[in-house]
Design a protein around this motif. Structure first.
Motif, PDB file in Angstrom:
ATOM      1  N   GLN A  36       0.589  -1.659  -0.164  1.00 60.83           N
ATOM      2  CA  GLN A  36       0.107   0.145  -0.310  1.00 60.83           C
ATOM      3  C   GLN A  36       1.470   1.268   0.036  1.00 60.83           C
ATOM      4  N   MET A  37       0.493   2.425  -0.513  1.00 56.73           N
ATOM      5  CA  MET A  37       0.702   3.497  -0.726  1.00 56.73           C
ATOM      6  C   MET A  37       2.213   3.790   0.945  1.00 56.73           C
ATOM      7  N   GLY A  38       2.619   4.249   1.062  1.00 59.10           N
ATOM      8  CA  GLY A  38       3.167   4.784   2.407  1.00 59.10           C
ATOM      9  C   GLY A  38       4.035   3.572   3.065  1.00 59.10           C
ATOM     10  N   ASP A  39       4.489   2.263   2.253  1.00 53.80           N
ATOM     11  CA  ASP A  39       4.970   0.848   3.090  1.00 53.80           C
ATOM     12  C   ASP A  39       6.395   1.459   2.541  1.00 53.80           C
ATOM     13  N   ILE A  40       7.218   0.243   2.940  1.00 53.40           N
ATOM     14  CA  ILE A  40       8.149   0.820   2.412  1.00 53.40           C
ATOM     15  C   ILE A  40       9.328  -1.537   2.413  1.00 53.40           C
ATOM     16  N   VAL A  41       9.340  -1.550   1.223  1.00 52.75           N
ATOM     17  CA  VAL A  41       9.927  -2.338   0.173  1.00 52.75           C
ATOM     18  C   VAL A  41      10.928  -2.529  -0.346  1.00 52.75           C
ATOM     19  N   LEU A  42      11.090  -3.494   0.392  1.00 51.27           N
ATOM     20  CA  LEU A  42      12.780  -4.131  -0.294  1.00 51.27           C
ATOM     21  C   LEU A  42      12.754  -5.410  -1.910  1.00 51.27           C
ATOM     22  N   ILE A  43      13.453  -4.699  -2.332  1.00 51.06           N
ATOM     23  CA  ILE A  43      12.991  -5.269  -3.600  1.00 51.06           C
ATOM     24  C   ILE A  43      14.084  -5.452  -4.644  1.00 51.06           C
ATOM     25  N   ASP A  44      14.652  -5.955  -5.836  1.00 53.92           N
ATOM     26  CA  ASP A  44      15.418  -6.167  -6.862  1.00 53.92           C
ATOM     27  C   ASP A  44      15.176  -5.581  -8.100  1.00 53.92           C
ATOM     28  N   PHE A  45      15.723  -4.541  -8.694  1.00 53.69           N
ATOM     29  CA  PHE A  45      14.957  -3.470 -10.348  1.00 53.69           C
ATOM     30  C   PHE A  45      16.114  -3.934 -10.954  1.00 53.69           C
ATOM     31  N   GLU A  46      15.939  -4.352 -12.374  1.00 57.80           N
ATOM     32  CA  GLU A  46      16.576  -4.128 -13.292  1.00 57.80           C
ATOM     33  C   GLU A  46      15.510  -3.481 -14.449  1.00 57.80           C
ATOM     34  N   GLY A  47      16.076  -2.329 -14.701  1.00 64.39           N
ATOM     35  CA  GLY A  47      15.587  -0.914 -16.189  1.00 64.39           C
ATOM     36  C   GLY A  47      16.152  -1.136 -17.194  1.00 64.39           C
ATOM     37  N   PHE A  48      15.370  -1.465 -18.489  1.00 68.67           N
ATOM     38  CA  PHE A  48      16.329  -1.386 -19.897  1.00 68.67           C
ATOM     39  C   PHE A  48      14.950  -1.085 -20.705  1.00 68.67           C
ATOM     40  N   ILE A  49      15.780  -0.419 -21.564  1.00 70.20           N
ATOM     41  CA  ILE A  49      15.315   0.792 -22.968  1.00 70.20           C
ATOM     42  C   ILE A  49      15.570  -0.101 -24.392  1.00 70.20           C
ATOM     43  N   SER A  50      14.020  -0.615 -24.797  1.00 72.06           N
ATOM     44  CA  SER A  50      14.585  -1.272 -26.120  1.00 72.06           C
ATOM     45  C   SER A  50      14.689  -2.668 -25.916  1.00 72.06           C
ATOM     46  N   GLY A  51      14.819  -3.374 -24.616  1.00 72.32           N
ATOM     47  CA  GLY A  51      15.307  -4.302 -24.397  1.00 72.32           C
ATOM     48  C   GLY A  51      16.732  -4.753 -24.075  1.00 72.32           C
ATOM     49  N   VAL A  52      16.999  -3.030 -23.404  1.00 74.34           N
ATOM     50  CA  VAL A  52      18.825  -3.302 -23.578  1.00 74.34           C
ATOM     51  C   VAL A  52      18.792  -2.473 -22.338  1.00 74.34           C
ATOM     52  N   ALA A  53      19.422  -3.637 -21.287  1.00 71.95           N
ATOM     53  CA  ALA A  53      20.240  -3.118 -19.934  1.00 71.95           C
ATOM     54  C   ALA A  53      20.414  -2.078 -19.696  1.00 71.95           C
ATOM     55  N   PHE A  54      20.478  -0.484 -18.902  1.00 71.36           N
ATOM     56  CA  PHE A  54      21.053   0.535 -19.084  1.00 71.36           C
ATOM     57  C   PHE A  54      21.884   1.337 -17.695  1.00 71.36           C
ATOM     58  N   GLU A  55      22.712   1.845 -17.884  1.00 68.27           N
ATOM     59  CA  GLU A  55      23.931   1.552 -16.867  1.00 68.27           C
ATOM     60  C   GLU A  55      22.651   2.462 -15.769  1.00 68.27           C
ATOM     61  N   GLY A  56      23.041   1.716 -14.458  1.00 67.90           N
ATOM     62  CA  GLY A  56      22.684   2.675 -13.263  1.00 67.90           C
ATOM     63  C   GLY A  56      21.104   1.904 -12.833  1.00 67.90           C
ATOM     64  N   GLY A  57      20.912   1.489 -14.277  1.00 66.88           N
ATOM     65  CA  GLY A  57      19.443   0.761 -13.526  1.00 66.88           C
ATOM     66  C   GLY A  57      18.975  -0.604 -13.383  1.00 66.88           C
ATOM     67  N   LYS A  58      20.256  -0.606 -12.551  1.00 67.38           N
ATOM     68  CA  LYS A  58      19.754  -2.351 -11.382  1.00 67.38           C
ATOM     69  C   LYS A  58      20.228  -1.907 -10.110  1.00 67.38           C
ATOM     70  N   ALA A  59      19.598  -2.389  -8.978  1.00 67.82           N
ATOM     71  CA  ALA A  59      19.944  -3.208  -7.844  1.00 67.82           C
ATOM     72  C   ALA A  59      19.603  -3.625  -7.235  1.00 67.82           C
ATOM     73  N   GLN A  60      20.288  -4.599  -5.767  1.00 74.59           N
ATOM     74  CA  GLN A  60      19.465  -5.376  -5.398  1.00 74.59           C
ATOM     75  C   GLN A  60      19.322  -5.292  -3.951  1.00 74.59           C
ATOM     76  N   GLY A  61      18.028  -5.916  -3.136  1.00 77.87           N
ATOM     77  CA  GLY A  61      17.711  -5.564  -2.244  1.00 77.87           C
ATOM     78  C   GLY A  61      17.650  -3.393  -1.674  1.00 77.87           C
ATOM     79  N   TYR A  62      16.945  -3.246  -2.696  1.00 74.67           N
ATOM     80  CA  TYR A  62      17.002  -2.140  -2.528  1.00 74.67           C
ATOM     81  C   TYR A  62      15.774  -1.696  -1.566  1.00 74.67           C
ATOM     82  N   THR A  63      15.922  -1.081  -1.101  1.00 75.41           N
ATOM     83  CA  THR A  63      14.711  -0.195   0.218  1.00 75.41           C
ATOM     84  C   THR A  63      13.841   0.910  -0.091  1.00 75.41           C
ATOM     85  N   LEU A  64      12.860   0.667  -0.189  1.00 74.24           N
ATOM     86  CA  LEU A  64      12.564   1.534  -0.829  1.00 74.24           C
ATOM     87  C   LEU A  64      10.882   2.523  -0.425  1.00 74.24           C
ATOM     88  N   GLU A  65      10.792   3.556  -0.325  1.00 74.36           N
ATOM     89  CA  GLU A  65       9.181   4.127   0.502  1.00 74.36           C
ATOM     90  C   GLU A  65       8.184   4.180  -1.131  1.00 74.36           C
TER      91      GLU A  65
END
Length: 433
Positions: free
Chosen positions: A161-190
């Motif tokens: 829900q809004m306001g929760d704190i989550v622990l996530i892995d994420f990786e970003g892609f543009i046109s199917g290609v991963a881009f620099e600075g778009g990946k993290a593991q064990g990231y804490t996000l409010e």
């Protein structure tokens, strides 16, 4: 060295002349003799190397040095003839012509100069506005948020829900290609903190522990990483943990946790600080969303002065280069040998370049008049915030900006923001009186 100079206006001047071949050879011989005294060549004692050996082995470099020294003399003489100082110059002179002929080097150079800008009446261009206010409801909501922030986190098994704190892995892609600075593991996000670009956090709402999901976002057109600005991206998300915060009591103890530098923090003092903070936030939003742009346009429309052509051409080159960097390989190949299309595409940026350069010169003039500058600490603070938004190391981002010539534009953006804020604040103080 014959030079003809001409001032087109207060911001532009040219110098035309010929560096005679006899002068070139004389300077070449002079530098050759000088080099012969210091160069070490096998088989010869230092200072005893024959001139023909020096010129045979080092002739190309000596000729480059010759031309550089004579060009400097040419520019120095042109500046003297124009009766201007080096402090008046903007950027480096641009060569419009540099032809090597039998008679010598035929040169034409264009100089850009800092124009005279009358800013004595700029207060007339500052928009009037009502200072934002706040109310008890907004202050109470901020207090509740603080009580939640300083509360304890507990794991929950429900969906996000809004306001929760989550622990996530994420990786970003543009046109199917991963881009620099778009990946993290064990990231804490409010969720709801707006730490990421618009749409990112909202799409995590509703996910449950262990779930994976692709979310679709678009980087803003004005995003500070040019290679990402305006691009559609897909982030693959894996959710590991969901937590919620349990609020603590809203009392003097909360004030002590928040106002750590105050000698006697109380709930009433905290409310006063929150009131000031909310008003400043609203003022900043008003400035950034509406007034700064309005003020910048008003200043550019109201002030008339000569604009340096060199600087405009450099700005056009930068804007066109950004477009070229965004083209596909196929588009680049189609454009490569089409001179007319290149000229057409480049020329479409002239109006924007003129506006940008004009505003930059206005901001620079105001900054000098009002003694407004950017300290190293301010630069580093803004760079640090920028790095956080891009999830990059600030030192690496600084090196990237320096290497790619982005730092001056970044500094100018900070100065522009500071000058416009100063004018709006100064005008508001006069209104209050």
């Amino acid at each position: 060295m014959n030079i003809t100079t001409n001032k087109q206006n207060t911001a532009n001047a040219t110098a035309i002349g010929l560096i005679a071949e006899s002068l070139i050879q004389s300077k070449f011989t002079q530098l050759s003799h000088k080099a012969a005294k210091t160069l070490k060549v096998d088989g010869f004692r230092k200072g005893k190397v024959p001139l023909r050996i020096v010129q045979s082995r080092f002739g190309n470099q000596l000729m480059q040095d010759t031309e550089q020294e004579l060009i400097k003399e040419f520019i120095d003489k042109a500046i003297k003839n124009l009766d201007i100082t080096e402090q008046q110059l903007l950027g480096k002179p641009t060569f419009l012509k540099y032809n090597k002929e039998d008679k010598g080097i035929d040169i034409e150079i264009r100089f850009a100069m800092r124009p005279n800008i009358d800013i004595s009446h700029i207060n007339q261009n500052v928009p009037t506005f009502d200072m934002p206010t706040t109310n008890d409801e907004e202050i109470e909501q901020r207090l509740q948020n603080l009580a939640k922030k300083f509360g304890t986190n507990k794991n929950v098994t429900r969906v996000v829900q809004m306001g929760d704190i989550v622990l996530i892995d994420f990786e970003g892609f543009i046109s199917g290609v991963a881009f620099e600075g778009g990946k993290a593991q064990g990231y804490t996000l409010e969720i709801g903190s707006n730490s990421f670009i618009s749409g990112f956090e909202e799409q995590i709402v509703g996910m449950h522990n262990g779930a994976e999901k692709d979310i679709h976002v678009t980087f803003p057109q004005d995003y500070n990483a040019p290679h990402l600005a305006g691009k559609d991206a897909v982030f693959h998300i894996k959710l590991h943990q969901v937590q919620e915060r349990e609020s603590i009591a809203i009392d003097d103890e909360l004030a002590k946790k928040v106002l750590t530098e105050e000698e006697n923090p109380t709930l009433e003092l905290l409310k006063e600080r929150i009131k000031d903070q909310i008003i400043n936030e609203k003022k900043s939003k008003l400035y950034n969303d509406e007034l700064k742009e309005k003020l910048a346009i008003s200043l550019a429309d109201a002030l008339s002065f000569d604009i340096p052509e060199n600087i405009i051409e450099q700005e056009i080159d930068m804007l066109f280069r950004d477009e070229v960097n965004s083209l596909t390989q196929q588009e680049l190949e189609a454009l490569e040998n089409n001179t007319e299309e290149i000229k057409k595409r480049r020329e479409k940026y002239r109006a924007d370049a003129q506006k940008s350069v004009k505003l930059t010169l206005i901001i620079d003039a105001i900054a000098q008049e009002k003694k407004i500058s950017i300290s190293n600490q301010e630069l580093w603070q803004r760079l640090y915030i920028e790095a956080l938004s891009l999830r990059q190391d600030p030192k690496i981002l600084l090196e990237y900006y320096q290497k790619n010539g982005i730092l001056p534009a970044f500094q100018m953006a900070i100065l522009e923001d500071k000058v416009l804020t100063f004018l709006l604040d100064e005008n508001n103080k006069k209104e209050e009186k």
